[in-house]
Design a protein around this motif. Structure first.
Motif, mmCIF file in Angstrom:
data_model
loop_
_atom_site.group_PDB
_atom_site.id
_atom_site.type_symbol
_atom_site.label_atom_id
_atom_site.label_comp_id
_atom_site.label_asym_id
_atom_site.label_seq_id
_atom_site.Cartn_x
_atom_site.Cartn_y
_atom_site.Cartn_z
ATOM 1 N N LEU A 199 12.100 7.893 -24.627
ATOM 2 C CA LEU A 199 13.399 8.285 -25.395
ATOM 3 C C LEU A 199 13.396 7.404 -26.500
ATOM 4 O O LEU A 199 14.075 7.851 -27.764
ATOM 5 C CB LEU A 199 14.602 7.992 -24.595
ATOM 6 N N LEU A 240 12.068 9.400 -29.550
ATOM 7 C CA LEU A 240 12.832 10.504 -29.710
ATOM 8 C C LEU A 240 13.830 9.907 -30.499
ATOM 9 O O LEU A 240 14.369 10.409 -31.842
ATOM 10 C CB LEU A 240 13.346 11.199 -28.661
ATOM 11 N N ILE A 289 23.776 11.186 -31.191
ATOM 12 C CA ILE A 289 22.932 12.088 -30.379
ATOM 13 C C ILE A 289 23.925 12.825 -29.522
ATOM 14 O O ILE A 289 24.639 12.342 -28.760
ATOM 15 C CB ILE A 289 22.060 11.333 -29.545
ATOM 16 N N ALA A 294 19.748 15.848 -25.570
ATOM 17 C CA ALA A 294 18.461 15.277 -25.437
ATOM 18 C C ALA A 294 18.043 15.717 -23.891
ATOM 19 O O ALA A 294 18.646 15.836 -23.057
ATOM 20 C CB ALA A 294 17.991 13.781 -25.319
ATOM 21 N N GLY A 335 15.660 16.749 -29.010
ATOM 22 C CA GLY A 335 17.174 16.481 -29.128
ATOM 23 C C GLY A 335 17.639 16.907 -30.479
ATOM 24 O O GLY A 335 16.959 17.105 -31.337
#
Length: 86
Positions: free
Chosen positions: A48, A51, A69, A72, A80
């Protein structure tokens, strides 16, 4: 020893200039900021953090001062989207 000092100086200057242009992640829409769009990113790693880094880079590339964000997902291939603000 001189080469090591030079290497640390280069790293420090590089990270300082990157921090100047980086967009800041926020948990909610910033007060007084205007939404300027959405960016998306994908990564083949299951990490993560990777990302998040890609989304931050795309937000900065678009001229955003902050991003949030909004989605995701995935397992081995993560994807995402983030809303960007200026």
């Amino acid at each position: 020893m001189k080469n090591l000092t030079k290497a640390f100086a280069v790293i420090a200057l590089t990270s300082a200039s990157f921090a100047t242009f980086a967009a800041t992640e926020v948990n909610s829409a910033p007060t007084g900021a205007q939404s300027i769009g959405v960016v998306s990113a994908a990564t083949n790693s299951g990490d993560l953090g990777t990302l998040q880094g890609k989304l931050a880079a795309k937000a900065a590339q678009e001229g955003a001062s902050s991003y949030r964000i909004v989605s995701a997902g995935g397992e081995n291939h993560l994807y995402g989207t983030a809303e960007i603000y200026k």
